[in-house]
Enzyme design. Structure first.
Site, short mmCIF file in Angstrom:
data_model
loop_
_atom_site.label_atom_id
_atom_site.label_comp_id
_atom_site.label_asym_id
_atom_site.label_seq_id
_atom_site.Cartn_x
_atom_site.Cartn_y
_atom_site.Cartn_z
N ARG A 10 0.83 -1.21 0.00
CA ARG A 10 0.00 0.00 0.00
C ARG A 10 0.86 1.26 0.00
O ARG A 10 0.44 2.31 -0.49
CB ARG A 10 -0.96 0.00 1.19
CG ARG A 10 -0.29 -0.03 2.55
CD ARG A 10 -1.27 0.05 3.69
NE ARG A 10 -0.64 -0.19 4.98
CZ ARG A 10 -1.03 0.34 6.12
NH1 ARG A 10 -2.07 1.16 6.14
NH2 ARG A 10 -0.41 0.05 7.24
N GLU A 58 -18.68 4.45 -0.10
CA GLU A 58 -17.90 3.86 -1.19
C GLU A 58 -18.69 3.75 -2.49
O GLU A 58 -18.14 3.94 -3.59
CB GLU A 58 -17.40 2.47 -0.77
CG GLU A 58 -16.36 2.48 0.32
CD GLU A 58 -16.95 2.62 1.71
OE1 GLU A 58 -16.17 2.78 2.67
OE2 GLU A 58 -18.20 2.56 1.83
N ASP A 117 -8.16 -6.54 12.51
CA ASP A 117 -9.45 -6.00 12.08
C ASP A 117 -10.51 -7.09 11.95
O ASP A 117 -11.71 -6.80 11.95
CB ASP A 117 -9.31 -5.26 10.75
CG ASP A 117 -8.60 -3.93 10.91
OD1 ASP A 117 -8.31 -3.54 12.06
OD2 ASP A 117 -8.34 -3.27 9.89
#
Length: 313
Positions: A10, A58, A117
């Site tokens: 990323r 989104e 997460d």
């Protein structure tokens, strides 16, 4: 080879966007309130007027990206893979894929290695979803250098592209002069006993497994398949013909991802035994990324175990 420092792919996404923007004024970036996590914050700092925070919406972000593309801009819409591919699937399919617009989707935090997460954010279905959209290119780079190269190739490609990046820092094994081309894989090692076809962070694990298997006298051919769609059919079929056994390695469900793409190709063109290493039709769970990868068999040791079992049969 370069010294193996560890960088998340990323990071390469954000860096490549900044480099591209210096040369191309039509590049814009959209984000869904996750700029720090997706690393588009570096682009926002350098080009604030060309960065649009769409909030936690989104679906709307993808619609905005589609609209910008119709105006001649090249939008990179950014969010976690679970939201970019999952939550916004309908908009990606109907607003981007159907009209074949020049939208690039930068999806970070893909796979089990999202870690703590948990299952709700560990997207192991995005390859399957994006592969199903006609005309969509699907890319999953293996290290920081390939990530930057893939982003630049995506910009140059006319049409929709889905790029998957990871949260976890992974070893950088490509040299700075590495050349990337959409639809082309690369052979990293020689060997004819078995071929490991890997994508994303599993490429480095496959390289480690190849070294361990070489100590046992097993010759392993490792292929890096960053482009999951369109697959490098020539490279895959060559491995099928010369190695006779293929093992696919992906941080994704074994349903609908790289493994199934390889199986579909070989079943039609050159039937050979294939073993698929990936998430075995289950959800993930919360925990440190390295421990989760180990638990789901997505490590070099896990690959070695599967290969030895595969060869024994």
């Amino acid at each position: 080879m370069t010294e193996q420092k560890k960088i998340a792919t990323r990071e390469g996404y954000g860096e490549a966007l900044v480099e591209l923007a210096a040369e191309h004024e039509n590049l814009v970036v959209l984000d869904a309130d996750l700029a720090e996590a997706t690393k588009t914050s570096v682009f926002r700092k350098a080009y604030p007027a060309r960065h649009f925070d769409c909030g936690i919406a989104e679906e709307n972000m993808i619609g905005m990206a589609a609209g910008l593309a119709t105006m001649g801009l090249v939008p990179f819409a950014s969010s976690f893979a679970m939201f970019a591919a999952g939550r916004a699937f309908e908009q990606v399919r109907n607003s981007v894929g159907y009209p074949h617009l020049n939208v690039k989707i930068g999806a970070t935090h893909g796979g089990i290695s999202v870690g703590e997460d948990g299952a709700s954010h560990q997207c192991c279905e995005d390859f399957a979803l994006m592969r199903s959209i006609p005309g969509m290119v699907v890319l999953c780079p293996s290290d920081n250098i390939e990530a930057k190269a893939a982003v630049k190739a995506a910009y140059a490609h006319e049409g929709p592209v889905y790029l998957r990046f990871g949260r976890l820092a992974v070893p950088v094994f490509h040299d700075e002069d590495f050349h990337f081309e959409i639809g082309k894989g690369e052979q990293l090692t020689d060997g004819d006993d078995v071929a490991l076809l890997a994508t994303g962070l599993m490429v480095n694990e496959a390289l480690g497994a190849a070294r361990l298997l070489a100590e046992k006298g097993i010759g392993v051919r490792v292929l890096n398949l960053c482009t999951i769609k369109p697959l490098d059919a020539e490279l895959v079929l060559k491995a099928a013909r010369e190695c006779k056994r293929l093992v696919t390695c992906e941080e994704h469900s074994v349903i609908g991802g790289l493994g199934e793409a390889v199986c579909a190709l070989t079943a039609e063109k050159m039937p050979v035994p294939v073993r698929r290493i990936g998430v075995q039709d289950v959800y993930g769970c919360s925990g440190p990324a390295p421990e989760l990868l180990k638990r789901f068999g997505l490590t070099q040791e896990g690959i070695v175990k599967e290969v030895l079992d595969f060869l024994s049969k």
